[in-house]
Design an enzyme around this catalytic site. Structure first.
Site, PDB file in Angstrom:
ATOM      1  CB  SER A 170      37.711  56.132  41.023  1.00  0.00           C
ATOM      2  OG  SER A 170      37.563  54.958  40.464  1.00  0.00           O
ATOM      3  CD  GLU A 313      40.770  47.458  36.928  1.00  0.00           C
ATOM      4  OE1 GLU A 313      40.653  47.253  35.944  1.00  0.00           O
ATOM      5  OE2 GLU A 313      40.264  48.755  37.521  1.00  0.00           O
ATOM      6  NE  ARG A 385      39.392  42.485  38.236  1.00  0.00           N
ATOM      7  CZ  ARG A 385      39.292  42.742  36.650  1.00  0.00           C
ATOM      8  NH1 ARG A 385      39.799  41.475  35.831  1.00  0.00           N
ATOM      9  NH2 ARG A 385      38.798  43.409  36.196  1.00  0.00           N
ATOM     10  CE  LYS A 410      32.687  42.160  40.016  1.00  0.00           C
ATOM     11  NZ  LYS A 410      31.235  42.811  40.317  1.00  0.00           N
TER      12      LYS A 410
END
EC number: 2.5.1.19
Length: 432
Positions: A170, A313, A385, A410
């Site tokens: 996106s 995510e 993540r 991050k």
């Protein structure tokens, strides 16, 4: 997909009793970096209040400063003063997809040549659709569709209609929308391809543009039109990063305890807000009040069947939690996360499987079945993540060692110390 080897993997602390915690989280990276871009092209100074201070946001501030803006990052509130983009510059993207994708359309407005590069892994992440779109709008961009590349600006961009395939990210759409009002004809972005992932992030971009007085038409599916005109200076108060709340709320879920995240907004465009519904489906309770969002874990975690296409995510933490559930899980709609900091589907299947999880990798997702997990080294592939997923499993399983936990900087500075401090203080302590 390359594993990052560190000399001493971090021992993930265990939650041996139900936690009882209240936490205050840093601000949203997605909101902070969008606010910085809009402030840099606005018609006057803006303040980004409670800005996230992390590697990604520091890289964005550095990129905009290199172009000619002034970003004062000394305090909690960052002051951005637009400057003339009248110089040659070099932009370090690091591992920040928002920098690699959002800054080139802004650099196209400069008088000068802007060179882009980043960490080695960033040279594998997709950017070609944005570069091709800029070329079609008359911007001089060097050949190729990966880092490194050069944007040579002439001080103006014609703008107009552009057709892209945003099915990989996106951010391709958001990148063009954020700078589009400063183009002579605005920008008319049309998507042609498979469904766009992470649509809440485009909604976030549109909402922030409108806050700056920019006219945006998003009435037609797969089309977004930004009218040409000024970008008004506006101050932004940055919400907590709700995606970063994932491991903390998972801690409540896996321990059968309770975690409150302060200042959870009642209305938001952040994808992380979906955690409320996801955790409820897994058997948790989720209560949103003036104090924040409180999640209380169940006696037994339930497996789920989830389409995470719009909130990919969240997949690493959700997958880690589902590996601990008492029932089968299927996570789907997330083929696009193969193009994130690493191929997250392959990485999750490899690392969860290495700890004993019964996991099957599919083209667009993962299936997990109940299994007894054990300790071992959990690779992160320089992906924050993935590190979050590792600490979630480590909170429930003895002997989990997380490689390169520092990659969490991050979006969350000092995450490891913060996480360990919570578990040292639980169940009676409070942190934040």
């Amino acid at each position: 997909m390359q594993r990052v080897t560190t000399s001493s993997p971090w021992p993930a602390p265990r939650a041996r009793t139900p936690v009882d915690l209240t936490v205050t989280l840093p601000g949203s990276k997605s909101l902070t970096n969008r606010a910085l871009v809009l402030a840099a092209i606005a018609d006057g100074p803006s303040v980004v209040r409670r800005a996230l201070r992390s590697r990604d946001t520091s890289l964005m501030a550095g990129a905009l400063t290199a172009l000619g803006s002034h970003v004062e990052t000394g305090g909690e509130d960052w002051v951005v003063t637009p400057g003339p983009f009248d110089r040659d510059a070099a932009v370090d993207c690091g591992l920040a997809g928002t920098v690699m994708r959002f800054v080139p359309p802004v650099a196209a407005l400069a008088h000068g040549s802007i060179d882009f590069d980043g960490d080695a892994h960033m040279r594998n992440r997709p950017i070609g659709e944005v570069l091709a779109a800029l070329r079609s709008l008359g911007v001089a961009v060097s050949d190729g569709d990966r880092l490194p590349f050069r944007v040579t600006g002439a001080g103006r961009v014609r703008g107009g209609r552009v057709v892209i395939d945003a099915s990989a990210s996106s951010q391709f759409v958001s990148a063009l929308l954020l700078a589009g009002a400063r183009y002579e004809q605005g920008v008319d972005v049309r998507h042609d391809g498979k469904p766009v992932p992470s649509l809440p992030h485009i909604d976030m971009t549109v909402a922030m543009l409108r806050e700056h007085g920019v006219e945006v038409d998003d009435a037609d599916p797969h089309r977004w039109t930004v009218a040409p005109g000024p970008v008004a200076a506006r101050d932004h108060l940055i919400e907590p990063d709700l995606s970063n709340a994932g491991p903390f709320l998972a801690l409540a879920a896996l321990s059968g305890g309770s975690v409150t995240v302060r200042d959870w907004p009642r209305h938001t465009t952040q994808a992380g807000d979906a955690l409320r519904g996801i955790l409820t489906e897994m058997g948790c309770s989720a209560d949103l009040s003036d104090a924040g969002l409180t999640v209380t874990g169940p006696d037994r975690l339930q497996g789920v069947d989830l389409d995470l296409h719009d909130v990919g995510e969240l997949a690493p933490v959700v997958a880690a939690l589902c590996a601990l559930a008492d029932g089968p899980t299927h996570l789907r709609g997330i083929a696009h996360i193969r193009g994130h900091e690493t191929d997250r589907l392959a990485a999750l299947a490899t690392e969860l499987g290495g700890l004993g999880a019964d996991v099957t990798e599919h083209d667009d997702g993962l299936s997990l079945r109940p299994a007894t997990l054990h300790g071992g080294v959990f690779g992160t592939y320089a992906d924050h993540r993935m590190a979050h997923a590792g600490v979630v499993v480590g909170a429930a399983v003895d002997g989990v060692l997380v490689e390169d936990v520092a990659t969490t900087a991050k979006t969350f500075p000092d995450f490891a110390a913060f996480w360990a401090g919570l578990l040292e203080e639980s169940p009676a302590g409070r942190a934040g």
